[in-house]
Design a protein around this motif. Structure first.
Motif, PDB file in Angstrom:
ATOM      1  N   ARG A 192      19.725 -37.117 126.073  1.00 62.60           N
ATOM      2  CA  ARG A 192      20.060 -37.371 127.559  1.00 62.60           C
ATOM      3  C   ARG A 192      18.816 -37.476 128.261  1.00 62.60           C
ATOM      4  NH1 ARG A 192      25.185 -34.335 127.255  1.00 62.60           N
ATOM      5  NH2 ARG A 192      24.011 -32.449 127.583  1.00 62.60           N
ATOM      6  N   GLU A 193      17.932 -36.378 127.875  1.00 60.34           N
ATOM      7  CA  GLU A 193      16.456 -36.546 128.694  1.00 60.34           C
ATOM      8  C   GLU A 193      15.560 -37.905 128.310  1.00 60.34           C
ATOM      9  OE1 GLU A 193      14.960 -32.701 127.200  1.00 60.34           O
ATOM     10  OE2 GLU A 193      16.062 -31.448 128.664  1.00 60.34           O
ATOM     11  N   SER A 224      17.152 -40.713 130.012  1.00 58.35           N
ATOM     12  CA  SER A 224      16.761 -40.641 131.893  1.00 58.35           C
ATOM     13  C   SER A 224      15.474 -40.715 131.905  1.00 58.35           C
ATOM     14  CB  SER A 224      17.391 -39.544 132.310  1.00 58.35           C
ATOM     15  OG  SER A 224      16.752 -38.055 131.762  1.00 58.35           O
ATOM     16  N   ALA A 250      13.254 -38.449 131.298  1.00 63.77           N
ATOM     17  CA  ALA A 250      12.485 -37.022 132.021  1.00 63.77           C
ATOM     18  C   ALA A 250      11.279 -36.963 131.206  1.00 63.77           C
ATOM     19  CB  ALA A 250      13.590 -36.025 131.503  1.00 63.77           C
ATOM     20  N   THR A 283      11.305 -31.207 129.491  1.00 63.21           N
ATOM     21  CA  THR A 283      12.574 -30.806 129.266  1.00 63.21           C
ATOM     22  C   THR A 283      13.191 -29.867 130.048  1.00 63.21           C
ATOM     23  OG1 THR A 283      11.655 -29.082 127.655  1.00 63.21           O
ATOM     24  CG2 THR A 283      12.244 -31.201 126.666  1.00 63.21           C
ATOM     25  N   ASN A 284      14.638 -29.871 130.140  1.00 62.04           N
ATOM     26  CA  ASN A 284      14.990 -28.862 131.174  1.00 62.04           C
ATOM     27  C   ASN A 284      15.032 -27.413 130.422  1.00 62.04           C
ATOM     28  OD1 ASN A 284      17.501 -28.516 129.699  1.00 62.04           O
ATOM     29  ND2 ASN A 284      18.493 -30.069 130.711  1.00 62.04           N
ATOM     30  N   SER A 326      17.557 -27.077 127.189  1.00 54.62           N
ATOM     31  CA  SER A 326      16.890 -27.592 125.858  1.00 54.62           C
ATOM     32  C   SER A 326      15.914 -26.606 125.396  1.00 54.62           C
ATOM     33  CB  SER A 326      16.502 -29.019 126.069  1.00 54.62           C
ATOM     34  OG  SER A 326      15.499 -29.030 127.012  1.00 54.62           O
TER      35      SER A 326
END
Length: 93
Positions: free
Chosen positions: A22-23, A26, A28, A31-32, A35
């Motif tokens: 997903r990252e 998108s 990004a 990383t969030n 993750s």
């Protein structure tokens, strides 16, 4: 070394890979936190320090967990004692 339960390890791998995908979709740049937390947990669970190595090791462990394990041969010696032939241990029943 302790090994995580295969179901738990499978969940960690699947969630980590889904988040990373997903990252990437998108775009990004970073990383969030989730993750990063999953990467850390995978490393700890597999005894590695790099998430790529952790994923490789996790996949090997999951593949090994799916192979059937032959039961250990035992010999009844009488008097309620069972002897495990290969382990050399005796267990009273």
């Amino acid at each position: 070394m302790l090994m995580p339960h295969p179901a738990t390890l499978r969940e960690l791998v699947e969630e980590y890979e889904a988040l990373i995908a997903r990252e990437a979709e998108s775009g990004a740049a970073k990383t969030n936190q989730r993750s990063q937390d999953l990467a850390y947990t995978l490393c700890v669970s597999t005894g590695t320090r790099d998430v790529r190595l952790a994923l490789e090791k996790a996949r090997r462990q999951l593949a090994a967990a799916q192979r059937p394990v032959a039961p250990m041969p035992v010999r009844h010696t009488g008097a309620g004692v069972v002897e495990a032939r290969e382990a050399g241990e005796t267990v009273s029943q």
